[in-house]
Write a protein that holds these residues in place. Structure first.
Motif, PDB file in Angstrom:
ATOM      1  N   GLY A 168       0.808  -1.218   0.000  1.00  0.00           N
ATOM      2  CA  GLY A 168       0.000   0.000   0.000  1.00  0.00           C
ATOM      3  C   GLY A 168       0.839   1.266   0.000  1.00  0.00           C
ATOM      4  O   GLY A 168       2.057   1.241   0.167  1.00  0.00           O
ATOM      5  N   TRP A 169       0.147   2.388  -0.174  1.00  0.00           N
ATOM      6  CA  TRP A 169       0.830   3.665  -0.367  1.00  0.00           C
ATOM      7  C   TRP A 169       1.238   4.347   0.930  1.00  0.00           C
ATOM      8  O   TRP A 169       2.007   5.301   0.919  1.00  0.00           O
ATOM      9  N   ASP A 170       0.712   3.886   2.092  1.00  0.00           N
ATOM     10  CA  ASP A 170       1.106   4.501   3.360  1.00  0.00           C
ATOM     11  C   ASP A 170       2.613   4.397   3.578  1.00  0.00           C
ATOM     12  O   ASP A 170       3.264   5.363   3.977  1.00  0.00           O
ATOM     13  N   GLY A 171       3.169   3.208   3.313  1.00  0.00           N
ATOM     14  CA  GLY A 171       4.598   3.020   3.506  1.00  0.00           C
ATOM     15  C   GLY A 171       5.421   3.893   2.578  1.00  0.00           C
ATOM     16  O   GLY A 171       6.454   4.439   2.972  1.00  0.00           O
ATOM     17  N   VAL A 172       4.950   4.040   1.326  1.00  0.00           N
ATOM     18  CA  VAL A 172       5.671   4.883   0.371  1.00  0.00           C
ATOM     19  C   VAL A 172       5.690   6.333   0.852  1.00  0.00           C
ATOM     20  O   VAL A 172       6.728   7.013   0.794  1.00  0.00           O
ATOM     21  N   VAL A 173       4.559   6.816   1.341  1.00  0.00           N
ATOM     22  CA  VAL A 173       4.495   8.194   1.848  1.00  0.00           C
ATOM     23  C   VAL A 173       5.395   8.360   3.062  1.00  0.00           C
ATOM     24  O   VAL A 173       6.082   9.382   3.211  1.00  0.00           O
ATOM     25  N   GLN A 174       5.406   7.353   3.947  1.00  0.00           N
ATOM     26  CA  GLN A 174       6.310   7.417   5.104  1.00  0.00           C
ATOM     27  C   GLN A 174       7.758   7.529   4.654  1.00  0.00           C
ATOM     28  O   GLN A 174       8.557   8.271   5.245  1.00  0.00           O
ATOM     29  N   LEU A 175       8.098   6.795   3.616  1.00  0.00           N
ATOM     30  CA  LEU A 175       9.459   6.864   3.089  1.00  0.00           C
ATOM     31  C   LEU A 175       9.737   8.250   2.515  1.00  0.00           C
ATOM     32  O   LEU A 175      10.818   8.827   2.742  1.00  0.00           O
ATOM     33  N   LEU A 176       8.799   8.799   1.767  1.00  0.00           N
ATOM     34  CA  LEU A 176       8.996  10.124   1.176  1.00  0.00           C
ATOM     35  C   LEU A 176       9.169  11.194   2.244  1.00  0.00           C
ATOM     36  O   LEU A 176       9.858  12.202   2.016  1.00  0.00           O
ATOM     37  N   GLN A 177       8.559  10.978   3.395  1.00  0.00           N
ATOM     38  CA  GLN A 177       8.740  11.928   4.495  1.00  0.00           C
ATOM     39  C   GLN A 177      10.195  11.974   4.964  1.00  0.00           C
ATOM     40  O   GLN A 177      10.620  12.971   5.555  1.00  0.00           O
ATOM     41  N   HIS A 178      10.937  10.915   4.678  1.00  0.00           N
ATOM     42  CA  HIS A 178      12.338  10.849   5.085  1.00  0.00           C
ATOM     43  C   HIS A 178      13.293  11.215   3.946  1.00  0.00           C
ATOM     44  O   HIS A 178      14.503  11.017   4.067  1.00  0.00           O
ATOM     45  N   CYS A 179      12.752  11.721   2.856  1.00  0.00           N
ATOM     46  CA  CYS A 179      13.572  12.094   1.689  1.00  0.00           C
ATOM     47  C   CYS A 179      13.256  13.531   1.285  1.00  0.00           C
ATOM     48  O   CYS A 179      12.637  13.774   0.236  1.00  0.00           O
ATOM     49  N   PRO A 180      13.663  14.512   2.079  1.00  0.00           N
ATOM     50  CA  PRO A 180      13.241  15.899   1.852  1.00  0.00           C
ATOM     51  C   PRO A 180      13.749  16.512   0.546  1.00  0.00           C
ATOM     52  O   PRO A 180      13.143  17.457   0.047  1.00  0.00           O
ATOM     53  N   LYS A 181      14.846  15.994  -0.033  1.00  0.00           N
ATOM     54  CA  LYS A 181      15.414  16.597  -1.243  1.00  0.00           C
ATOM     55  C   LYS A 181      15.169  15.756  -2.495  1.00  0.00           C
ATOM     56  O   LYS A 181      15.772  16.010  -3.539  1.00  0.00           O
ATOM     57  N   LEU A 182      14.274  14.804  -2.414  1.00  0.00           N
ATOM     58  CA  LEU A 182      14.061  13.862  -3.512  1.00  0.00           C
ATOM     59  C   LEU A 182      13.593  14.569  -4.782  1.00  0.00           C
ATOM     60  O   LEU A 182      12.661  15.362  -4.766  1.00  0.00           O
ATOM     61  N   GLN A 183      14.262  14.239  -5.904  1.00  0.00           N
ATOM     62  CA  GLN A 183      13.912  14.812  -7.201  1.00  0.00           C
ATOM     63  C   GLN A 183      13.311  13.774  -8.157  1.00  0.00           C
ATOM     64  O   GLN A 183      12.493  14.122  -9.011  1.00  0.00           O
ATOM     65  N   ILE A 184      13.724  12.515  -8.029  1.00  0.00           N
ATOM     66  CA  ILE A 184      13.273  11.472  -8.958  1.00  0.00           C
ATOM     67  C   ILE A 184      12.746  10.289  -8.153  1.00  0.00           C
ATOM     68  O   ILE A 184      13.467   9.706  -7.338  1.00  0.00           O
ATOM     69  N   LEU A 185      11.476   9.935  -8.409  1.00  0.00           N
ATOM     70  CA  LEU A 185      10.838   8.796  -7.754  1.00  0.00           C
ATOM     71  C   LEU A 185      10.416   7.798  -8.816  1.00  0.00           C
ATOM     72  O   LEU A 185       9.674   8.129  -9.741  1.00  0.00           O
ATOM     73  N   TYR A 186      10.927   6.551  -8.682  1.00  0.00           N
ATOM     74  CA  TYR A 186      10.638   5.495  -9.651  1.00  0.00           C
ATOM     75  C   TYR A 186      10.154   4.278  -8.878  1.00  0.00           C
ATOM     76  O   TYR A 186      10.806   3.826  -7.935  1.00  0.00           O
ATOM     77  N   MET A 187       8.998   3.724  -9.278  1.00  0.00           N
ATOM     78  CA  MET A 187       8.431   2.571  -8.575  1.00  0.00           C
ATOM     79  C   MET A 187       7.937   1.528  -9.568  1.00  0.00           C
ATOM     80  O   MET A 187       7.337   1.863 -10.589  1.00  0.00           O
ATOM     81  N   ARG A 188       8.206   0.282  -9.229  1.00  0.00           N
ATOM     82  CA  ARG A 188       7.676  -0.849  -9.992  1.00  0.00           C
ATOM     83  C   ARG A 188       7.045  -1.799  -8.983  1.00  0.00           C
ATOM     84  O   ARG A 188       7.703  -2.259  -8.063  1.00  0.00           O
ATOM     85  N   LYS A 189       5.763  -2.097  -9.160  1.00  0.00           N
ATOM     86  CA  LYS A 189       5.075  -2.899  -8.154  1.00  0.00           C
ATOM     87  C   LYS A 189       4.284  -4.027  -8.798  1.00  0.00           C
ATOM     88  O   LYS A 189       3.927  -3.975  -9.968  1.00  0.00           O
ATOM     89  N   TRP A 190       4.050  -5.073  -7.984  1.00  0.00           N
ATOM     90  CA  TRP A 190       3.243  -6.213  -8.419  1.00  0.00           C
ATOM     91  C   TRP A 190       2.301  -6.618  -7.300  1.00  0.00           C
ATOM     92  O   TRP A 190       2.597  -6.447  -6.116  1.00  0.00           O
ATOM     93  N   ASN A 191       1.163  -7.166  -7.675  1.00  0.00           N
ATOM     94  CA  ASN A 191       0.261  -7.879  -6.759  1.00  0.00           C
ATOM     95  C   ASN A 191      -0.124  -7.062  -5.530  1.00  0.00           C
ATOM     96  O   ASN A 191       0.356  -7.288  -4.422  1.00  0.00           O
TER      97      ASN A 191
END
Length: 386
Positions: free
Chosen positions: A276-299
């Motif tokens: 789910g997306w909650d974990g991804v958002v939690q991770l983004l909270q720890h990446c304040p300078k992030l410029q490029i986000l790439y995700m590949r997901k299954w199932n």
């Protein structure tokens, strides 16, 4: 000048070049082809023995006798007393088998390369157990090992100059061995671990408690290979098989992530599951300078509705330029997350959606395109790509 004289004249001109230039020219040839030039003169033999990049590949080996000759050729080159120049790269790719005699030869090649102050090792073996001495070198800058075993109960490591370490399908005797390796690489900048294996596993991670790779710039790891607290200084991070260990649930996994203060590029590969997306958002909270986000997901395995965060994420409001989501299933949660990015990323330049056409639970592709194309975007210059 006759046609028969032209090759001779050309060879004379080439022979007038310095040894350094000739060595540079021969470095572009496969090693066996380079040695065919030795029929020209003894000088070419000296040049061949001065090559600084040695690459051996047994792809043409068909049987054991051919492999034995392949090994003897490497013996001739590596163990010759004519070797004097510093060796930049030693590369060995062997799909064939080693017996005890060949193993001793292999160890000799490594030691000979180390004697020539080698800077790079690229070793691919067919699940062969190799000497742990490869982890002791004052000059080694790049070490890439693939598909081999390092079985030593008392592994000793000393790699003070190492900047690049790639370990793919490497089997260690002990789970703490990879930690010993990292501890002995104070100048490491590029780390790649793929599916490390261990004969014996350890319950505790004491070796990692005081470890921090302060000079690391790039990390490509499995989520359970190396703790994030060891690599939080990186600018580029790829995480394969994003999942918690057996002792942690997904919430605890993301809570334990440190702040990645320098991270500008992250890739997340969710193999076989997606929590789910909650974990991804939690991770983004720890990446304040992030410029490029790439995700590949299954199932997708989460059925509850996902709620957009109330507070803005610093990376969305100030830095994010590119967002890619592959295997987008078109579920309500997927659409909410994509819209959340579009509506909050102030500097977003491109949003790329790879639609999973085989999914039966979400929308059809044309519906996803219509839904997201009509979504308001915080960045007026953002391009939406499918």
């Amino acid at each position: 000048m006759s046609q028969s004289e032209e090759p001779v004249a050309a060879m004379d001109r080439i022979s007038q070049l310095s040894n350094d230039i000739l060595c540079h020219i021969l470095s572009f040839l496969p090693i066996k082809q380079a040695f065919t030039t030795t029929i020209l003169s003894k000088r070419w033999l000296r040049v061949c023995y001065s090559l600084t990049v040695l690459s051996f590949n047994d792809e043409t080996v068909a049987d054991y006798e051919t492999f034995r000759r392949f090994c003897r050729f490497i013996d001739t080159l590596m163990l010759s007393n004519q070797q004097e120049s510093q060796l930049k790269t030693f590369s060995l790719k062997c799909r064939f088998w080693f017996n005890d005699d060949n193993r001793r030869s292999f160890d000799g090649w490594l030691e000979a390369a180390k004697q020539r102050r080698v800077e790079e090792f690229h070793i691919f073996l067919n699940n062969v157990t190799m000497s742990s001495n490869i982890f002791i070198s004052q000059t080694l800058v790049v070490l890439k090992l693939e598909n081999l075993r390092v079985e030593d109960e008392n592994l000793c490591v000393d790699l003070p100059s190492l900047k690049t370490l790639h370990l793919k399908y490497v089997c260690f005797e002990n789970q703490n061995d990879i930690k010993k390796v990292l501890k002995a690489c104070p100048n490491l900048e590029d780390l790649h671990t793929s599916y490390p294996r261990y004969i014996r596993r350890c319950e505790k991670n004491k070796e990692f408690r005081s470890l921090f790779l302060s000079k690391l710039v790039k990390a490509d790891i499995g989520s359970n290979d190396v703790p994030f607290k060891v690599i939080y200084n990186v600018k580029f991070l790829r995480v394969i098989k994003v999942k918690p260990s057996l002792k942690k649930n997904i919430k605890e996994f993301f809570k334990g992530i440190p702040v990645f203060g320098n991270l500008i590029h992250i890739e997340l590969w969710f193999y076989g599951f997606f929590h789910g997306w909650d974990g991804v958002v939690q991770l983004l909270q720890h990446c304040p300078k992030l410029q490029i986000l790439y995700m590949r997901k299954w199932n997708t395995s989460v059925s509850k509705d996902w709620e957009c965060p109330i507070s803005d994420l610093e990376c969305l409001s100030s830095h994010l330029r590119s967002c890619t989501i592959l295997n987008f299933e078109g579920s309500e949660n997927d659409l909410r997350f994509a819209k959340y990015i579009l509506q909050n990323a102030r500097r977003l330049e491109v949003m790329t959606i790879g639609v999973n056409s085989s999914s039966s639970d979400g929308m059809q592709k044309h519906q996803i395109i219509e839904e997201l194309s009509t979504c308001p975007r915080m960045s007026s210059g953002c391009k939406l790509s499918f």
